[in-house]
Scaffold this motif. Structure first.
Motif: not given
Length: 351
Positions: A88-109
């Protein structure tokens, strides 16, 4: 099918709070082929990875993951950053689309490193080469387009229940519809929220059962009423009891995904084969026009599944849909790519 749950550290790539992990379930076939397909699947907003891995209707039919693993695939279902079993992220309002993309890329790797490390984990096989596929549904498909356009991660991608041009909710004929609100990517969440609060959205007004008008677009007429109610009463807030396939967190930044052309720039950069899969009622108003969005891909397939709403895996025709995805992927994923602990995903997906 055997499953292994893993948590992948994504904090360094995302640059948010320390200790951020994403949750993934690795689904394994009884026997892993020499060059398997490794399929990463990303969920829509309001849903967790059980959408892919469990029997949603409770009728004993296989899940999507079970269908693919029964034919030799390794299937990896992923929860987005801050959603489902991910931190859980402290403030989801601070999570951008780019954060989500980078997290998914890191997950794949991270998952590929686990699968390629000799003797790394007793509960996982060691895979030296594989064909790497990305599937995304709804919000997950929008994020997949962004990820593939930026990083060329996968050798092929399945864009399920989304439009690279303009995603528009399906409504019954004659139902009132709000005027689309355009939010440029990066728009402040507070600005978006205030704009939406001052915009009439008749399609989201609940009926006497608590269901929005969009419910008939999410689920086709033959889906059991009790299942529709369990899924969509109070959607997307889900303030009551959560069904096992749901999450009560949707990134606020996802409000931008319904803007015209929200993912168009990245779609135009995708070089790999693309499968555009939609239901008879879905958010792609003109499916046959979708190939024009993928300007650099020489192989774009469009498939429209009858008797299916936007939430494909609840549909009575889901097995036909999954079989079509499987046959398409086997047809385009001909050459395996080396899998190493330091895999260069840009090279792996550059076909």
């Amino acid at each position: 099918m055997r499953t292994v749950d893993v948590d992948i550290d994504v904090a360094p790539e995302v640059g948010q709070q320390a200790g951020l992990t994403t949750a993934a379930t690795i689904c394994l076939p009884d026997e892993v082929p020499a060059d398997p397909v490794i399929c990463f699947a990303f969920t829509g907003g309001g849903y967790n990875r059980s959408y892919f891995t469990r029997d949603l209707l409770g009728d004993g039919t296989p899940s999507q993951a079970e269908l693919h693993t029964s034919r030799g695939w390794i299937f990896v279902a992923v929860d987005h950053l801050g959603c489902g079993g991910s931190t859980r992220v402290r403030d989801m309002a601070e999570v951008t689309w780019q954060h989500l993309v980078d997290a998914n890329e890191s997950t794949v790797r991270g998952v590929l490193r686990l699968l390629s490390a000799p003797g790394g984990r007793d509960d996982l096989p060691t895979v030296e080469s594989a064909r790497v596929l990305g599937l995304g549904q709804s919000m997950g498909a929008a994020l997949l387009i962004l990820q593939q356009g930026q990083n060329h991660t996968f050798q092929a991608v399945g864009v399920l229940g989304w439009s690279a041009r303009h995603a528009v909710s399906w409504l019954p004929p004659g139902a009132p519809r709000s005027t689309p609100v355009y939010f440029p990517r990066g728009t402040d969440v507070g600005v978006m929220t205030r704009a939406l609060h001052t915009t009439a959205m008749p399609e989201m007004a609940p009926d006497e059962h608590g269901l929005p008008a969009t419910a008939s677009g999410f689920h086709y007429d033959d889906v059991a009423r009790e299942l529709v109610l369990a899924d969509l009463v109070d959607y997307p807030l889900r303030r009551g009891r959560l069904p096992f396939w749901a999450t009560d967190v949707i990134p606020p930044s996802s409000m931008t995904m319904m803007s015209p052309g929200a993912v168009a720039a990245e779609a135009a950069m995708i070089r790999a084969p693309v499968f555009v899969g939609v239901g008879e009622r879905d958010v792609a108003p003109h499916p046959r026009s979708e190939p024009a969005a993928y300007l650099q891909s020489s192989d774009v397939t469009v498939y429209m599944q009858p008797c299916m709403g936007h939430m494909h895996n609840f549909a009575s025709t889901r097995l036909t849909f999954w079989n079509r995805i499987h046959a398409w992927a086997e047809g385009v994923l001909l050459e395996p790519a080396p899998i190493t602990a330091g895999i260069d995903m840009a090279t792996a997906g550059a076909s």
